[in-house]
Scaffold this motif. Structure first.
Motif: not given
Length: 134
Positions: A62-64, A110-113, A126-134
């Motif tokens: 889940i991306g921020k 586009p949004r933290d939702d 490959m990920v750039r930015g903030d995220y969480t893994i569930n």
């Protein structure tokens, strides 16, 4: 004579007042000022480079706001927020929940939702930015 002294005093007061206001309100862009803060190399690297992440089947990324995701291997589907999808910048469309993510497509959250991707199989992204893994 008194008129000249009055005019000179007024001019000096205005010039000093303007100089003081520039200093007091921090309009300077000197490194380290509030308008141009110093940052560490590791901070810049963390915001500008991609991380390679492995997700196991069933895990969700889940991306921020502003997170970029590129699926490199495996099968993944999109996760929307209930109203809007994940932006597939490569295909030029929104991916809604359950839609397949294309290999090597650049996705943007586009949004933290709550938007992101779901690993249908084991995947590498490959990920750039903030995220969480569930």
């Amino acid at each position: 004579m008194k008129k000249r002294i009055l005019i000179i005093t007024l001019i000096v007061t205005l010039v000093l007042g303007m100089a003081f206001s520039f200093m007091a309100f921090g309009t300077s862009n000197e490194p380290g000022s509030s308008n141009d803060p110093l940052v560490s190399k590791s901070y810049v690297d963390s915001k500008t480079s991609y991380k390679v992440i492995e997700l196991k089947t069933g895990q969700q990324l889940i991306g921020k706001e502003g997170t970029e995701i590129i699926l490199r291997s495996g099968i993944a589907t999109a996760i929307d927020n209930g109203a809007n999808g994940v932006s597939d910048l490569t295909a030029g469309k929104d991916l809604m929940t359950g839609m397949d993510v294309g290999l090597n497509h650049l996705l943007l959250v586009p949004r933290d939702d709550g938007r992101g991707i779901n690993a249908v199989t084991d995947i590498f992204v490959m990920v750039r930015g903030d995220y969480t893994i569930n």
